[in-house]
Scaffold this motif. Structure first.
Motif, PDB file in Angstrom:
ATOM      1  N   GLY A   1      21.289  48.060  57.216  1.00 42.15           N
ATOM      2  CA  GLY A   1      20.298  48.994  57.735  1.00 42.15           C
ATOM      3  C   GLY A   1      19.037  48.939  56.902  1.00 42.15           C
ATOM      4  N   SER A   2      18.481  50.111  56.569  1.00 43.74           N
ATOM      5  CA  SER A   2      17.240  50.178  55.784  1.00 43.74           C
ATOM      6  C   SER A   2      17.442  51.098  54.596  1.00 43.74           C
ATOM      7  CB  SER A   2      16.078  50.689  56.646  1.00 43.74           C
ATOM      8  OG  SER A   2      16.358  51.990  57.133  1.00 43.74           O
ATOM      9  N   GLY A   3      16.545  50.992  53.627  1.00 41.24           N
ATOM     10  CA  GLY A   3      16.641  51.814  52.438  1.00 41.24           C
ATOM     11  C   GLY A   3      15.848  51.230  51.303  1.00 41.24           C
ATOM     12  N   GLY A   4      15.937  51.840  50.130  1.00 39.83           N
ATOM     13  CA  GLY A   4      15.174  51.378  48.980  1.00 39.83           C
ATOM     14  C   GLY A   4      15.727  50.096  48.404  1.00 39.83           C
ATOM     15  N   ALA A   5      17.075  50.023  48.262  1.00 39.73           N
ATOM     16  CA  ALA A   5      17.704  48.841  47.695  1.00 39.73           C
ATOM     17  C   ALA A   5      19.195  48.892  47.993  1.00 39.73           C
ATOM     18  CB  ALA A   5      17.469  48.753  46.193  1.00 39.73           C
ATOM     19  N   VAL A   6      19.816  47.728  47.995  1.00 48.46           N
ATOM     20  CA  VAL A   6      21.260  47.611  48.154  1.00 48.46           C
ATOM     21  C   VAL A   6      21.815  46.994  46.872  1.00 48.46           C
ATOM     22  CG1 VAL A   6      23.133  46.501  49.409  1.00 48.46           C
ATOM     23  CG2 VAL A   6      21.159  47.392  50.653  1.00 48.46           C
ATOM     24  N   PHE A   7      22.756  47.690  46.261  1.00 50.45           N
ATOM     25  CA  PHE A   7      23.389  47.235  45.027  1.00 50.45           C
ATOM     26  C   PHE A   7      24.826  46.872  45.375  1.00 50.45           C
ATOM     27  CE2 PHE A   7      25.338  47.859  40.788  1.00 50.45           C
ATOM     28  CZ  PHE A   7      24.468  47.095  40.033  1.00 50.45           C
ATOM     29  N   ASN A   8      25.079  45.594  45.578  1.00 51.92           N
ATOM     30  CA  ASN A   8      26.366  45.126  46.070  1.00 51.92           C
ATOM     31  C   ASN A   8      27.184  44.559  44.914  1.00 51.92           C
ATOM     32  OD1 ASN A   8      28.402  44.503  47.818  1.00 51.92           O
ATOM     33  ND2 ASN A   8      27.426  42.664  48.640  1.00 51.92           N
ATOM     34  N   GLN A   9      28.371  45.128  44.691  1.00 53.37           N
ATOM     35  CA  GLN A   9      29.246  44.679  43.616  1.00 53.37           C
ATOM     36  C   GLN A   9      30.489  44.045  44.220  1.00 53.37           C
ATOM     37  OE1 GLN A   9      29.423  47.809  40.340  1.00 53.37           O
ATOM     38  NE2 GLN A   9      28.773  49.005  42.101  1.00 53.37           N
ATOM     39  N   ILE A  10      30.818  42.866  43.732  1.00 47.89           N
ATOM     40  CA  ILE A  10      32.008  42.159  44.186  1.00 47.89           C
ATOM     41  C   ILE A  10      32.995  42.129  43.029  1.00 47.89           C
ATOM     42  CG2 ILE A  10      32.922  40.000  45.095  1.00 47.89           C
ATOM     43  CD1 ILE A  10      30.146  39.443  46.227  1.00 47.89           C
ATOM     44  N   SER A  11      34.158  42.689  43.255  1.00 48.73           N
ATOM     45  CA  SER A  11      35.139  42.806  42.182  1.00 48.73           C
ATOM     46  C   SER A  11      35.881  41.493  41.957  1.00 48.73           C
ATOM     47  CB  SER A  11      36.138  43.913  42.508  1.00 48.73           C
ATOM     48  OG  SER A  11      36.834  43.616  43.705  1.00 48.73           O
ATOM     49  N   LYS A  12      36.518  41.409  40.820  1.00 45.20           N
ATOM     50  CA  LYS A  12      37.368  40.270  40.518  1.00 45.20           C
ATOM     51  C   LYS A  12      38.653  40.366  41.337  1.00 45.20           C
ATOM     52  CE  LYS A  12      35.803  39.763  35.716  1.00 45.20           C
ATOM     53  NZ  LYS A  12      36.217  39.817  34.289  1.00 45.20           N
ATOM     54  N   GLY A  13      39.288  39.241  41.534  1.00 43.80           N
ATOM     55  CA  GLY A  13      40.561  39.186  42.247  1.00 43.80           C
ATOM     56  C   GLY A  13      41.541  38.285  41.531  1.00 43.80           C
ATOM     57  N   GLY A  14      42.786  38.335  41.958  1.00 46.17           N
ATOM     58  CA  GLY A  14      43.805  37.500  41.347  1.00 46.17           C
ATOM     59  C   GLY A  14      43.724  36.055  41.812  1.00 46.17           C
ATOM     60  N   THR A  15      44.342  35.178  41.047  1.00 49.47           N
ATOM     61  CA  THR A  15      44.385  33.748  41.366  1.00 49.47           C
ATOM     62  C   THR A  15      45.826  33.260  41.224  1.00 49.47           C
ATOM     63  OG1 THR A  15      43.966  33.055  39.081  1.00 49.47           O
ATOM     64  CG2 THR A  15      42.040  33.476  40.468  1.00 49.47           C
ATOM     65  N   ASN A  16      46.013  31.966  41.292  1.00 43.08           N
ATOM     66  CA  ASN A  16      47.352  31.395  41.139  1.00 43.08           C
ATOM     67  C   ASN A  16      47.837  31.389  39.697  1.00 43.08           C
ATOM     68  OD1 ASN A  16      48.416  30.789  43.674  1.00 43.08           O
ATOM     69  ND2 ASN A  16      47.151  28.950  43.880  1.00 43.08           N
ATOM     70  N   GLN A  17      46.997  31.775  38.772  1.00 41.61           N
ATOM     71  CA  GLN A  17      47.389  31.880  37.374  1.00 41.61           C
ATOM     72  C   GLN A  17      47.186  33.316  36.902  1.00 41.61           C
ATOM     73  OE1 GLN A  17      44.949  28.917  35.373  1.00 41.61           O
ATOM     74  NE2 GLN A  17      46.589  27.398  35.498  1.00 41.61           N
ATOM     75  N   PHE A  18      48.042  33.757  36.015  1.00 43.45           N
ATOM     76  CA  PHE A  18      47.914  35.099  35.463  1.00 43.45           C
ATOM     77  C   PHE A  18      46.817  35.114  34.395  1.00 43.45           C
ATOM     78  CE2 PHE A  18      52.231  35.391  37.153  1.00 43.45           C
ATOM     79  CZ  PHE A  18      52.186  36.656  37.749  1.00 43.45           C
ATOM     80  N   HIS A  19      45.945  36.093  34.494  1.00 40.91           N
ATOM     81  CA  HIS A  19      44.896  36.290  33.500  1.00 40.91           C
ATOM     82  C   HIS A  19      44.801  37.783  33.193  1.00 40.91           C
ATOM     83  CE1 HIS A  19      43.184  32.207  33.599  1.00 40.91           C
ATOM     84  NE2 HIS A  19      43.422  32.234  34.916  1.00 40.91           N
ATOM     85  N   GLY A  20      44.478  38.090  31.971  1.00 46.31           N
ATOM     86  CA  GLY A  20      44.319  39.491  31.601  1.00 46.31           C
ATOM     87  C   GLY A  20      43.503  39.631  30.337  1.00 46.31           C
TER      88      GLY A  20
END
Length: 333
Positions: A32-51
């Motif tokens: 739509g419309s507005g002053g600004a869009v602040f889009n955050q994309i989170s991390k996700g899991g993969t085929n290897q364990f990470h922490g």
């Protein structure tokens, strides 16, 4: 943003963010419309364990003395910990993945030195010598011209028998003066000095899953929960003190379908909620009865306003229970 106040209330766990995109113009139809869009994309899991795990902390022993006060000055107490961690990995290899993060803030400190005006020891006994005259209501007379006249108490001294028992119990909530303060119209001002502690804890949770249903079809879901609770403090606690618990949450479930190499379909259901609970410390504690009040509209410490003296429950206590849920559905091609 808050559904009620439109203020930012949900701040992410920064180590759970994988990408940030800011759009300030040329918005697509989905935004739509507005002053600004602040889009955050989170991390996700993969085929290897990470922490990871972390603790960002500040402490009084690590701080230098204030330059203007020299090495012998007392340092302002600071105990701050930002403890968190996250882990991600596969649930079913090449098919289903998870990611989870949490963060806990422990923040103990102190505020600046403050002052309030409280009754002096002789005023507590009914001796108001040196102040403006106090007139005896029991001496009231009305002449033939309906002119009302009252006589002042001799030497501004109220006899013990004339002191109201409810007022005597109320004045016991005032602390004793601990500094001389300044005198205005015969009444000492700012004669009680105090420093209040500060405590602003906070806890955050974040979770996400990704499922590759088929080769060109992915379902993603995520949820966050923030809780910021505060135990109120004040110079005459529990009077003039509010306890609060500010909670908010958001979640989304998205379906991504790669129709072709150049066409992507996204369907999303979003949810956001805010729950604010604010309660005066004296509420439902039987204070009207403890003070000896025969009639009271609410079970809470009454509002006491005295000229040139710190007021009790005079507008600061507030009771609120806000609850609001907001839903959003989007479909983009």
């Amino acid at each position: 943003n808050s559904p009620m106040s439109n203020n930012v209330i949900t701040t992410p766990i920064f180590d759970a963010i994988g990408e940030v995109k800011v759009i300030t113009s040329m918005f697509s139809a989905e935004y739509g419309s507005g002053g600004a869009v602040f889009n955050q994309i989170s991390k996700g899991g993969t085929n290897q364990f990470h922490g990871m795990g972390y603790d960002y902390f500040r402490n009084t022993v690590l701080n230098a003395n204030a330059y203007q006060f020299g090495r012998s000055a007392v340092k302002t107490p600071v105990i701050f910990h930002n403890i968190g961690g996250n882990i991600g990995g596969p649930v079913i290899k090449d098919k289903v993945f998870f990611f989870y993060g949490m963060e806990r803030v422990i923040n103990h400190g102190s505020n600046a030195v403050s002052y309030i005006s409280v009754p002096t020891d002789i005023q507590r006994q009914g001796n108001f010598a040196g102040t403006n005259p106090i007139y005896d209501p029991a001496s009231q007379t009305v002449n033939a011209n309906n002119v009302v006249t009252r006589q002042p108490f001799p030497n501004n001294l109220l006899l013990p028998a004339r002191l109201d028992p409810v007022a005597m119990k109320i004045q016991d909530f005032y602390p004793r003066a601990n500094v001389a303060g300044t005198v205005a119209n015969g009444i000492p001002q700012n004669n009680y000095q105090y420093v209040l502690p500060s405590n602003t804890p906070r806890i955050k949770y974040f979770g996400r899953f990704d499922a590759d249903v088929i080769r060109n079809h992915r379902i993603t879901g995520s949820a966050t929960w923030n809780d910021n609770w505060t135990e109120g403090v004040g110079p005459v606690a529990p009077v003039n003190v509010n306890d609060s618990d500010i909670m908010n949450a958001n979640a989304q479930l998205s379906d991504y379908w790669n129709i072709s190499p150049t066409t992507l379909h996204e369907f999303r259901i979003g949810f956001m909620a805010e729950y604010d609970k604010i309660k005066p410390r004296t509420m439902d504690q039987g204070y009207p009865e403890k003070l000896g009040l025969r009639f009271s509209k609410a079970d809470i410490f009454p509002a006491i306003n005295i000229t040139n003296i710190y007021g009790l429950a005079g507008g600061n206590p507030s009771h609120a229970n806000y609850q609001q849920n907001q839903y959003d559905i989007s479909d983009a091609m």
